[in-house]
Design a protein around this motif. Structure first.
Motif, short mmCIF file in Angstrom:
data_model
loop_
_atom_site.label_atom_id
_atom_site.label_comp_id
_atom_site.label_asym_id
_atom_site.label_seq_id
_atom_site.Cartn_x
_atom_site.Cartn_y
_atom_site.Cartn_z
N HIS A 543 0.86 -1.17 0.10
CA HIS A 543 -0.11 0.03 -0.08
C HIS A 543 0.84 1.33 -0.03
N HIS A 544 2.23 1.08 0.07
CA HIS A 544 3.13 2.19 -0.11
C HIS A 544 3.91 2.30 -1.16
N LEU A 545 3.21 1.64 -2.58
CA LEU A 545 4.14 1.42 -3.38
C LEU A 545 4.41 2.71 -4.26
N VAL A 546 3.75 3.84 -4.21
CA VAL A 546 3.99 5.13 -4.91
C VAL A 546 5.29 5.68 -4.31
N LEU A 547 4.99 5.68 -2.74
CA LEU A 547 6.08 6.27 -2.12
C LEU A 547 7.68 5.51 -2.19
N ALA A 548 7.50 3.93 -2.42
CA ALA A 548 8.50 3.27 -2.59
C ALA A 548 9.23 3.47 -4.18
N ALA A 549 8.18 3.88 -5.17
CA ALA A 549 8.84 4.10 -6.31
C ALA A 549 9.50 5.57 -6.18
N ASN A 550 9.12 6.52 -5.52
CA ASN A 550 9.88 7.63 -5.38
C ASN A 550 11.04 7.66 -4.85
N ILE A 551 11.06 6.85 -3.46
CA ILE A 551 12.31 6.53 -2.92
C ILE A 551 13.41 5.78 -3.75
N ALA A 552 12.73 4.66 -4.39
CA ALA A 552 13.75 3.85 -5.16
C ALA A 552 14.41 4.90 -6.36
N THR A 553 13.51 5.34 -7.05
CA THR A 553 14.21 6.04 -8.15
C THR A 553 15.13 7.34 -7.68
N LEU A 554 14.65 8.18 -6.64
CA LEU A 554 15.65 9.27 -6.01
C LEU A 554 16.99 8.71 -5.57
N GLY A 555 16.93 7.40 -5.09
CA GLY A 555 18.16 6.88 -4.59
C GLY A 555 19.03 6.46 -5.56
N LEU A 556 18.50 6.01 -6.54
CA LEU A 556 19.18 5.50 -7.74
C LEU A 556 19.79 6.65 -8.45
N MET A 557 19.00 7.73 -8.67
CA MET A 557 19.70 8.90 -9.27
C MET A 557 20.74 9.47 -8.62
N MET A 558 20.68 9.58 -7.19
CA MET A 558 21.57 10.07 -6.33
C MET A 558 22.83 9.29 -6.18
N ALA A 559 22.53 8.02 -6.32
CA ALA A 559 23.83 6.82 -6.09
C ALA A 559 24.73 7.19 -7.40
N ARG A 560 24.00 7.55 -8.75
CA ARG A 560 24.97 7.91 -9.64
C ARG A 560 25.86 8.78 -9.59
N ILE A 561 25.56 10.03 -8.76
CA ILE A 561 26.16 11.33 -8.44
C ILE A 561 27.00 10.93 -7.29
N LEU A 562 26.94 10.30 -6.30
CA LEU A 562 27.47 9.95 -4.95
C LEU A 562 28.27 8.68 -4.93
N ALA A 563 28.45 8.01 -6.17
CA ALA A 563 28.85 6.62 -6.08
C ALA A 563 30.23 6.45 -5.42
N GLY A 564 30.94 7.45 -4.96
CA GLY A 564 32.32 7.46 -4.47
C GLY A 564 32.12 7.68 -3.04
N SER A 565 30.90 7.85 -2.49
CA SER A 565 30.86 8.05 -0.77
C SER A 565 30.88 6.73 -0.27
N ALA A 566 31.28 6.67 0.97
CA ALA A 566 31.60 5.41 1.80
C ALA A 566 30.27 4.65 2.12
N ALA A 567 29.18 5.59 2.05
CA ALA A 567 27.71 4.82 2.30
C ALA A 567 27.51 3.63 1.02
N LEU A 568 27.95 3.88 0.07
CA LEU A 568 27.80 3.11 -1.02
C LEU A 568 28.95 2.07 -1.64
N GLN A 569 29.65 1.91 -0.75
CA GLN A 569 30.82 1.06 -1.17
C GLN A 569 30.68 -0.26 -0.58
N GLY A 570 29.77 -1.08 -1.15
CA GLY A 570 29.37 -2.18 -0.89
C GLY A 570 28.94 -2.79 0.66
N THR A 571 28.41 -1.45 1.34
CA THR A 571 28.02 -1.59 2.69
C THR A 571 26.55 -2.40 2.70
#
Length: 711
Positions: A543-571
């Motif tokens: 029942h939270h699918l629309v919010l999940a879609a927003n968060i998934a897409t935003l997270g993927l878009m930001m991950a491309r820009i912040l790929a070098g950050s510690a939080a994204l290094q295989g944690t």
């Protein structure tokens, strides 16, 4: 008796009263006590008892004696049958003038008795009993526990009946109902809707028929009896009330009116809009003219008041303008309505021009606001209605809105940081505040406008320079905490969830248009941390699918820009996020029977169908972002393999008719498949083993064909 009749001189009267109290305390039998009591109650009725004496009377007899009098069925010789009851009520009414005694359980447990007396036939000898009951009920209403006790013990129903019967004191019944509805509206309607509807039915009938000042007095009274809950539109009696109220208001607003006559009519109309939108206005020429007139009058009132420096400070004026805001917000909604519109296109264009002028006045007013005025609920109502305009109308007043943005960001920040205690004006809420954990959540109403503005260079630069991204990140964190504390049972989308979705929209605009800001501003690193943790929790709750879609897409878009950050290094959190994002993207489509042919078609999965209109663009953007992430995160192909996405997608594409898959979908699939095949020999092997070359050719996926052909 052992004492004289009540003296005429004031000092003598007090002395006699004192002796009577002594007798009440020391009486040897009921007849002595009764004789003393008659003199005491005579003094009470004459209003000759001060607070000190009242307390002395209570100390002398307590609640026990009045209670005995109330239940006694044997009056003294030659006395009316209700004599004892009347005496008991007079004493209780006297005690109730002390707020401490009015809230005593011995008074509260008499509420059913008070109700019975209101509903009993009232002869000329018993009018004083009815007066005493109303005095007791008024006193109880003013106590902390009183309203709840009155509602649960059936007083609302009794008051409704007393008013409808029209007997002695029925006007006081109406006054008490207004008081009860003011403090416990939802509970009153929940418990006694049929009785309250009957009162509204009578009042609306009187309103329609009145042709004198009564009509305007009823305009003031009626808003108290219009519930914010469904009864008005759920049955025929409610619909008839609405019809009478519409006709009565059309009579008033179609006439030449003074200010004092127009103001209550606008407030009543706003109350009806809050209760049921524009449903009370009939379709057709008369209804559309009335609606246009209503919004027009509201806009004129707003301009007249807000363009004059001191006009808004006139007593009662803020309430009227706030009611006009409600009507203007309805005007915006009706001008945008495409399905069964009440307004014709010409009327819509005229109203948009008139509303633009009124919103210019709102902006002018807000630019004059001083820091010490920020807690005023009227400022909140003004910001809220401007937010409604900014959400829908992005081309007009752009210069003025840009100039006001620093104030709006600062105002929203102050309310958010302080958790503002300010309370809304009576007409300020057009929609329910349910789900919003902030008492005055200005950002909730500004977010849709900010979402539009961040897509444009100048307003976006102003919002960034005023620190809006950091504020929105804090707000997102707060609203996420609120959402996770709410029930996980499927329910209508709350304002909290809507705010989170819209905040994602603002951030998506910033990610697309200001990637350098995302790289350098620590705000976005904090936001990324939250997104990584939130998606895995959210996705299983369909029942939270629309919010999940927003968060998934935003997270993927930001991950491309912040790929070098510690939080994204295989944690662990990064791997769980990408795993959830891949599940979201991979489960959106499936091969299903095609109703238009004998074969299969690639279609939206059943679990996604109801939300697809809201998430389709997000899904396409998410696929594009995932394709961009694959070269940056070497462990991503393994996540795709674990999800068995390649096998499922290959099977769907092999079995379905190529004509059933639109070009956008083919492009999205190909982008991800090409990156997976390039990044991982294992992924390339899975695609090839599932006839990838054949179906890539069938679907015109030239880039994938070429990639698979390479050694």
């Amino acid at each position: 008796p052992r004492f004289p009749a009540m003296a005429s001189d004031s000092g003598d009267r007090h002395a006699t009263l004192k002796r009577c109290l002594g007798v009440l305390r020391d009486a040897r039998n009921d007849s002595e006590q009764f004789a003393a009591l008659l003199l005491v109650t005579k003094a009470v009725r004459a209003g000759e008892v001060d607070a000190k004496t009242r307390r002395q009377i209570f100390d002398a007899i307590g609640f026990t004696f009045p209670t005995r009098l109330l239940i006694s069925r044997q009056p003294p010789a030659d006395c009316p049958p209700h004599t004892f009851r009347a005496l008991g009520l007079t004493l209780l009414a006297c005690f109730c003038t002390d707020p401490e005694l009015a809230g005593h359980s011995q008074i509260l447990n008499k509420i059913p008795t008070f109700n019975d007396i209101l509903l009993s036939p009232c002869d000329p000898d018993s009018t004083s009993m009815v007066d005493d009951v109303y005095q007791c009920l008024s006193a109880v209403l003013a106590t902390a526990r009183g309203p709840r006790e009155l509602v649960t013990k059936g007083t609302v129903s009794a008051l409704c009946q007393a008013y409808l019967n029209g007997g002695h004191g029925s006007d006081r019944a109406l006054t008490l109902l207004v008081g009860l509805l003011a403090v416990a509206e939802a509970k009153c309607w929940q418990r006694d809707a049929p009785q309250l509807l009957a009162v509204l039915s009578k009042l609306s009938g009187d309103f329609l028929e009145a042709e004198d000042m009564t009509k305007f007095e009823l305009c003031e009274l009626l808003p108290h009896f219009i519930p914010l809950s469904p009864p008005l539109t759920e049955n025929s009696q409610g619909s008839e009330c609405l019809c009478r109220l519409y006709k009565g208001l059309a009579d008033i607003l179609g006439s030449k009116l003074s200010q004092s006559q127009r103001d209550p009519a606008l407030k009543l109309a706003a109350g009806l809009v809050q209760a049921c939108g524009a449903e009370w206005i009939p379709a057709g020429s008369a209804g559309s003219k009335f609606l246009a007139l209503l919004v027009n009058l509201a806009c004129v009132e707003v301009r007249l008041t807000l363009e004059e420096p001191d006009a808004v400070e006139v007593e009662g004026k803020k309430e009227v303008v706030t009611a006009c805001y409600v009507l203007m917000e309805m005007g915006i909604q009706e001008c945008l309505r495409e399905e069964n519109p009440l307004l014709e296109n010409v009327q819509k264009m005229q109203l948009m021009r008139i509303m633009e002028e009124a919103f210019g006045a709102v902006i002018f007013y807000l630019r004059q606001v001083k820091q010490e005025e920020l807690q005023d609920p009227f400022i909140f109502a003004s910001v809220r209605v401007l937010g409604a305009w900014m959400a829908e109308e992005t081309s007009s007043l752009k210069q003025e809105i840009c100039e006001l943005l620093p104030f709006l960001v600062d105002y929203a920040r102050k309310l958010f940081k302080e958790g503002s205690p300010a309370v809304s004006l009576p007409q300020a809420e057009l929609v329910s505040t349910e789900g919003s954990a902030l008492p005055q959540d200005a950002l909730r109403f500004l977010l849709p406008g900010f979402c539009h503005l961040t897509a444009e260079d100048r307003p976006r630069d102003i919002l960034i320079s005023e620190g809006a991204p950091a504020l929105l990140c804090e707000y997102f964190l707060h609203q996420w905490e609120v959402l996770t504390s709410e029930s996980s049972v499927p329910a209508p989308v709350t304002s909290t969830e809507m705010s989170l979705q819209t905040t994602c929209g603002v951030f998506l605009n910033l990610v697309v248009t200001a990637p350098d800001l995302v790289r350098r501003d620590k705000t976005f690193s904090s936001l990324m941390d939250v997104l990584l943790k939130s998606l895995p929790l959210l996705l299983p709750q369909k029942h939270h699918l629309v919010l999940a879609a927003n968060i998934a897409t935003l997270g993927l878009m930001m991950a491309r820009i912040l790929a070098g950050s510690a939080a994204l290094q295989g944690t662990q959190s990064a791997e769980e996020f990408f795993g959830a994002a891949i599940r979201f993207l991979s489960q959106a489509h499936t091969a299903q029977a095609d109703p238009s042919s004998d074969g299969l078609a690639v279609a939206v999965s059943p679990a996604y169908v109801s939300a697809w209109d809201d998430i389709r663009e997000l899904w396409l953007l998410g696929m594009q972002a995932l394709a961009g992430c694959i070269p940056l995160f070497p462990w991503l192909p393994d996540a795709a393999l674990q999800a068995r996405w390649l096998e499922g997608l290959s099977q769907s594409l092999s079995r379905a008719a190529p004509a059933s898959v639109d070009f956008e979908l083919i492009t999205a699939f190909q982008a991800v498949l090409v990156e997976l095949a390039r990044a991982s020999e294992q992924c390339r092997g899975v695609i090839l083993s599932h006839h990838g070359v054949e179906w890539a050719n069938l679907y015109g996926m030239a880039a994938l064909e070429q990639c698979l052909a390479e050694q």
